[in-house]
Design an enzyme around this catalytic site. Structure first.
Site, short mmCIF file in Angstrom:
data_model
loop_
_atom_site.label_atom_id
_atom_site.label_comp_id
_atom_site.label_asym_id
_atom_site.label_seq_id
_atom_site.Cartn_x
_atom_site.Cartn_y
_atom_site.Cartn_z
CE LYS A 70 5.32 -14.44 20.48
NZ LYS A 70 6.60 -14.34 19.76
CG ASP B 150 6.54 -24.35 8.47
OD1 ASP B 150 7.52 -23.73 8.93
OD2 ASP B 150 5.76 -25.00 9.17
CG HIS B 151 10.34 -19.51 8.53
ND1 HIS B 151 9.19 -19.07 9.16
CD2 HIS B 151 11.29 -19.58 9.49
CE1 HIS B 151 9.44 -18.87 10.43
NE2 HIS B 151 10.69 -19.18 10.67
CE LYS C 201 3.93 -18.87 11.08
NZ LYS C 201 3.31 -18.20 12.18
CG ASP D 294 2.70 -17.45 16.13
OD1 ASP D 294 2.62 -17.08 14.94
OD2 ASP D 294 3.67 -17.17 16.86
CE LYS E 52 14.34 -21.85 11.40
NZ LYS E 52 15.25 -20.70 11.35
CD GLU F 95 9.10 -17.06 19.35
OE1 GLU F 95 9.37 -16.35 18.37
OE2 GLU F 95 7.94 -17.26 19.76
CG ASP G 295 -6.72 -0.43 -1.55
OD1 ASP G 295 -6.89 -1.56 -1.05
OD2 ASP G 295 -7.46 0.54 -1.30
NE ARG H 278 -3.63 0.14 2.51
CZ ARG H 278 -4.91 0.20 2.14
NH1 ARG H 278 -5.51 -0.88 1.67
NH2 ARG H 278 -5.59 1.32 2.24
CG HIS I 217 7.01 -22.89 12.72
ND1 HIS I 217 6.96 -22.73 11.35
CD2 HIS I 217 6.98 -21.63 13.24
CE1 HIS I 217 6.90 -21.44 11.06
NE2 HIS I 217 6.91 -20.76 12.18
#
Length: 479
Positions: free
Chosen positions: A328, A171-172, A142, A229, A176, A210, A87, A46, A234
């Site tokens: 977290k 899925d990053h 995602k 999440d 890896k 994390e 947009d 945007r 993952h």
């Protein structure tokens, strides 16, 4: 249809993901001459940039996030970039976008990172502008929905314009290096696969920890929570790679066929097999940090920590628990898989006072990529007071074992595979739906029993109930 794209369209080209990961990954691929000179990269978002101002924006991001040894490639990389403001709710903007992209006769790859509510108008706009033909493939970042139903709606919208062989769900974690090495560890070494079953493995632990809090994800995270999440994507992908049967070959169909069998074999979770938590103020690395509700600015029942005792009900894994935990504001940042083997059936050293411990295979994914096999060894000495045994680690640090290759961002591999059309490290629709089916069952269970997260102080390994979840089975979390 096999083709290598000569156009790459990046949605969300001014966002945090683009700055930290996508632009540095593409510049690294450019630096190593892994993408063709004719590949053009068109950014869209945007924000109101033109080509020159977007290149200046990209330069600032690369100066900040690109490794120093690659910064010499920035000047030659930037001319690949162009930009078109968009947009997604205004269909006329897609005509301007098509004009900016130009011809796509050789093929185009799209990286789509957008809010779930914008998937349908985005796909409709791309279709109307003629940007969804047979020589176009799309990568989806995602979140792909918040439950099975919303995921199906998104997938239905995308599949109305793209066939499954042209949809690359990202899925990053699958990009890896150590995650990919898990397949090599299992299926390229005869040492492990004969032992990779319920007869020899006592339990498996998967941890994604994390130290950060909400950071810039306040709006998304409070509506998602740790289960959706991290676990839905993952953690379940890591579990599937650990538990899958040997595929017939290393190709997208064979590997994903075996993963989806695992995901469909997950047993429904009993209320006693999950623990959730939410962090309160505490300290990380000696520095005070606020609690979740303080960061959010309001009270919330969203979980920032979840621990689960899962089971894969098939022949190979019957009776082997998989302990999953993620959260977290935990004491350290780490992602690891621990394969805990069973005890030896009889110790010949017990009468001499020696105690044995089960072997363990520790697969570190981040921040350090390594593999450690914990074995029993005799402590040197004359043994007049009895034999002493001690667990000794055999370490394979990936950076030491492979000193030549450069350490890569996971998105480098995934973007290159998207451009070239290799789906092996991407997630198929039936995998996503199997994952959501299991996650929705857990959330329904929580709702039925009015399950609320327990509190834990930032800097601790979650609520004490998470420790008890494992310890009542005689298991200790690998901290």
């Amino acid at each position: 249809m096999s083709f290598t794209a000569d156009r790459l369209l990046l949605f969300g080209a001014t966002g945090d993901l683009a700055q930290r990961m996508l632009l540095p990954s593409l510049c690294a691929l450019h630096d190593d001459k892994l993408i063709a000179p004719e590949l053009r990269i068109i950014g869209t978002a945007r924000s109101d940039y033109d080509d020159d101002s977007y290149r200046n924006f990209a330069r600032e991001a690369l100066d900040k996030y690109l490794p120093d040894f690659r910064k010499g490639a920035i000047d030659s990389f930037l001319p690949r970039l162009s930009y078109q403001a968009l947009d997604a709710t205004d269909a006329s903007h897609f005509t301007d976008l098509s004009d900016e992209i130009g011809t796509i006769d050789k093929g185009m790859a799209i990286f789509l990172s957008t809010a779930p509510s914008l998937f349908e108008p985005t796909i409709a706009g791309l279709t109307q502008a003629g940007l969804t033909g047979d020589k176009v493939r799309i990568g989806l970042e995602k979140p792909l929905g918040t439950d099975l139903q919303s995921s199906r709606e998104i997938n239905d919208a995308v599949s109305s314009a793209f066939s499954e062989d042209r949809i690359f769900r990202i899925d990053h974690y699958l990009g890896k290096e150590t995650v990919q090495n898990l397949l090599a560890l299992r299926f390229a070494n005869i040492l492990f696969e004969p032992l990779w079953n319920a007869a020899h493995i006592d339990h498996v632990q998967i941890t994604i920890a994390e130290t950060v809090g909400l950071e810039s994800r306040v709006g998304y995270y409070d509506g998602a929570g740790a289960l959706r999440d991290m676990v839905q994507n993952h953690m379940l992908q890591l579990l599937a790679l650990v538990a899958m049967e040997p595929p017939s070959s290393y190709d997208a169909t064979a590997i994903r066929d075996e993963k989806v069998k695992v995901l469909r074999a997950l047993r429904a979770i009993h209320p006693s097999e999950t623990v959730t938590g939410q962090y309160r103020k505490g300290a990380i690395d000696g520095q005070p940090v606020p609690g979740y509700d303080d960061e959010l600015g309001k009270d919330s029942d969203t979980e920032t920590f979840v621990a689960i005792k899962a089971h894969v009900d098939n022949w190979r894994w019957k009776g082997v628990p998989f302990y999953l935990r993620t959260g977290k504001r935990l004491p350290e940042r780490k992602t690891e898989i621990v394969i805990n083997f069973r005890c030896i059936p009889h110790s010949i050293f017990a009468a001499r006072g020696a105690k044995t411990q089960p072997n363990a295979l520790v697969i570190g994914i981040q921040p350090e990529e390594n593999i450690q096999l914990q074995l029993m060894a005799k402590v040197p000495g004359l043994d007049r007071d009895g034999i002493r045994l001690r667990q000794v680690p055999l370490d394979i640090a990936m950076l030491d074992a492979f000193a030549g290759p450069k350490k890569r961002i996971a998105y480098e591999r995934l973007l290159l595979d998207l451009i070239e059309g290799d789906q092996t490290l991407f997630v198929r629709r039936d995998e996503v739906e199997a994952q959501w089916t299991w996650i929705d069952g857990i959330r329904a269970n929580w709702a039925e029993h009015n399950h609320k997260p327990k509190t834990y102080s930032a800097g601790n390994w979650g609520p004490s109930a998470a420790i008890a979840l494992a310890e009542r089975d005689g298991v200790t979390w690998h901290d």
